[in-house]
Each structure stands twice: as structure tokens, then as C-alpha cells.
Design a protein around this motif. Structure first.
Motif, mmCIF file in Angstrom:
data_model
loop_
_atom_site.group_PDB
_atom_site.id
_atom_site.type_symbol
_atom_site.label_atom_id
_atom_site.label_comp_id
_atom_site.label_asym_id
_atom_site.label_seq_id
_atom_site.Cartn_x
_atom_site.Cartn_y
_atom_site.Cartn_z
ATOM 1 N N ALA A 9 0.875 -1.148 0.124
ATOM 2 C CA ALA A 9 0.104 -0.131 -0.167
ATOM 3 C C ALA A 9 0.556 1.369 0.133
ATOM 4 N N ASP A 10 1.877 0.837 1.016
ATOM 5 C CA ASP A 10 2.660 2.915 1.142
ATOM 6 C C ASP A 10 3.067 2.983 -0.458
ATOM 7 N N PRO A 11 4.368 1.655 -0.945
ATOM 8 C CA PRO A 11 4.694 2.620 -1.991
ATOM 9 C C PRO A 11 4.556 2.953 -2.841
ATOM 10 N N ALA A 47 0.846 4.364 -3.118
ATOM 11 C CA ALA A 47 0.161 5.815 -2.879
ATOM 12 C C ALA A 47 1.863 6.907 -3.106
ATOM 13 N N HIS A 48 2.928 6.445 -2.433
ATOM 14 C CA HIS A 48 3.910 7.158 -2.493
ATOM 15 C C HIS A 48 4.399 7.393 -3.825
ATOM 16 N N LEU A 49 4.141 5.843 -4.951
ATOM 17 C CA LEU A 49 4.662 6.481 -6.504
ATOM 18 C C LEU A 49 3.284 7.302 -7.250
ATOM 19 N N LEU A 50 2.262 7.224 -6.622
ATOM 20 C CA LEU A 50 0.990 7.943 -7.569
ATOM 21 C C LEU A 50 1.015 9.614 -7.487
ATOM 22 N N ALA A 51 2.006 9.576 -5.912
ATOM 23 C CA ALA A 51 1.801 11.142 -5.201
ATOM 24 C C ALA A 51 2.617 11.871 -6.581
ATOM 25 N N THR A 52 3.749 11.488 -7.267
ATOM 26 C CA THR A 52 4.227 11.927 -8.677
ATOM 27 C C THR A 52 4.155 11.987 -9.745
ATOM 28 N N LEU A 53 2.670 11.041 -9.680
ATOM 29 C CA LEU A 53 3.303 10.300 -10.990
ATOM 30 C C LEU A 53 1.975 10.770 -12.241
ATOM 31 N N GLU A 54 2.609 11.340 -13.196
ATOM 32 C CA GLU A 54 1.536 11.944 -14.421
ATOM 33 C C GLU A 54 0.924 11.412 -14.522
ATOM 34 N N LEU A 55 -0.701 10.828 -14.778
ATOM 35 C CA LEU A 55 -1.558 10.831 -15.775
ATOM 36 C C LEU A 55 -2.607 11.115 -16.360
ATOM 37 N N GLU A 56 -2.757 10.934 -17.802
ATOM 38 C CA GLU A 56 -3.209 11.726 -18.372
ATOM 39 C C GLU A 56 -4.531 10.650 -19.180
ATOM 40 N N VAL A 57 -5.344 10.743 -18.959
ATOM 41 C CA VAL A 57 -6.823 9.784 -19.691
ATOM 42 C C VAL A 57 -7.182 11.284 -20.544
#
Ligand code: DC
Length: 218
Positions: free
Chosen positions: A53-55, A57-67
């Protein structure tokens, strides 16, 4: 801002109905399942266990997600095809059960609607949690057989039995999780899409929207 929320299980017709409805209304369309899939894709690509869970969540914090309408880009990489593949499909429900992931994606979904002046937004918790005040809340269903048959047609290399098993497994995970499980939102209209044409359903939803908007005096 006008928001139409469409929820329902895999294969219930959300994307087809949602896209058609958006076009008829001149609104943008957002597939929030693609966002969860994008996070699962990023975790797998970076060697992060989707169940950690934590890793994640951590990677999502700076993830660029373009839908965008038909394409999904994750940190600049076109992931449109891979997010529908078996690896991502296997791990996406685990990622979607992560409360920190849900909180971040909820906030991105609300920002998206603000930026686009509303839209037709589909997922599992859109009417129940993300946009409880949506102008129209729709819950689509279809029989398990119809849903599995639809998905089998969409994915080239999986047989009906495998797809049916995967859908049943994901239904159980999506409905059984603690944080915003899949369920009919209060005040939503339930439509069974098993034996009805897209046009028929879209027409009915347009009529219900007109009634809802007229009825609220806005
Ligand atoms: O609609 P889909 O099959 O692409 O969704 C992928 C997964 O994401 C699905 O198993 C449930 C999850 N999901 C969710 O939990 N909440 C949403 N709003 C959308 C999708």
C-alpha cells in the motif's frame, strides 16, 4: 457544471453508454477505471508490488496520469494497450482497494470535472462517493453471462471461461472492499443493459436527465 455519474460492474456497458451519452450532451467523458489501471501499470513497471500500500501511494503522489478520450499516458509513456492487458487486470482491484490511492484519484477526478466544466464520468464509486450531487446518477447492470461475453469480445486472446472467472473475482473484490465499495448510489437509476440497445438506453437517460434538471428548477 453538469455531471453525469455512471457506475456498475465490469462489462455492464458503462463505457459504451457513457461515451454515447457524452457525445449527445456535448460533454467530455472520463473513464476512472483507466486511472486505477494506470496506477497498477506504473507499479508493475517500477517493480513495486501492487499489494504494497505505502509504496504504491508514494509513487502515485508524483505520477503524471493523463486519461484522454481514447488514450492513457503514464509518466509520458503511452499505456493505452497495456492497461487492458492481463497483468494490469489481475492487479488493479488490489490497487483500487488502497485508501490512499482512492483519496488521490478522487481528488484528481474532481479537478478534472472542474477543468472540463463537468462531464460524463464512469467508475464504481462516482455517484456514491466522488460526485454524490451529480445531476444524474446511473447504475448499469447486466447478467454475468452477458458481461463475460462482452468482455471476451473485447480482449482478443482470452477465452470466455477465463474472462467469466476474472469478472466474478473482481466483482467480489470491488463489492467487498472497505473503502467505497461498488454499490448502487442513493438516488441512482438502475438500468439493466442485457437486452437493450445502446440508443434505447441513451434516449432513456437523456429523458431522465431532462426530468431531473427540470425537476430541480436549475
Ligand atoms: O472499469 P474497469 O474494469 O476498467 O476498472 C478497473 C478496476 O478499477 C476495477 O476492478 C475497479 C476499479 N475501479 C474503482 O475501484 N473505482 C472506480 N471509480 C473505477 C474503477
Amino acid at each position: 457544471m453538469q455531471v453525469i455519474a455512471i457506475d456498475g460492474p465490469a462489462g455492464s456497458g458503462k463505457s459504451t453508454v457513457g461515451r454515447a451519452l457524452a457525445e449527445r450532451l456535448g460533454l467530455q467523458y472520463l473513464d476512472t477505471g483507466a486511472m486505477y489501471r494506470g496506477v497498477a501499470f506504473a507499479a508493475l513497471r517500477r517493480g513495486v508490488d501492487p499489494a504494497d500500500a505505502d509504496p504504491v501511494a508514494h509513487l502515485l503522489a508524483t505520477l503524471e496520469l493523463e486519461v484522454a478520450d481514447r488514450t492513457v499516458t503514464v509518466d509520458g509513456v503511452d499505456a493505452t494497450i497495456e492497461i487492458r492487458g492481463p497483468e494490469v487486470t489481475r492487479s488493479v482491484s488490489t490497487v483500487a482497494a488502497n485508501p490512499a490511492v482512492r483519496a488521490e484519484l478522487r481528488s484528481r477526478q474532481r479537478e478534472w470535472a472542474e477543468r472540463h466544466g463537468g462531464g460524463v464520468i464512469e467508475g464504481r464509486d462516482i455517484g456514491s462517493v466522488v460526485f454524490p450531487d451529480a445531476d444524474l446518477k446511473v447504475y448499469l447492470t447486466a447478467s454475468p453471462e452477458v458481461r463475460a461475453a462482452r468482455r471476451t469480445k473485447e480482449v482478443a486472446d482470452l477465452d470466455y471461461e477465463t474472462v467469466a472467472r476474472d469478472i466474478a473475482r473482481r466483482d467480489a473484490l470491488d463489492q467487498g472492499r472497505e473503502d467505497s465499495p461498488l454499490r448502487e448510489a442513493e438516488g441512482s437509476v438502475v438500468v439493466d443493459t442485457s437486452d437493450r440497445s445502446i440508443d434505447e438506453i441513451v434516449d432513456e437517460l437523456l429523458r431522465l436527465l431532462a426530468e431531473a434538471v427540470g425537476g430541480s428548477g436549475t
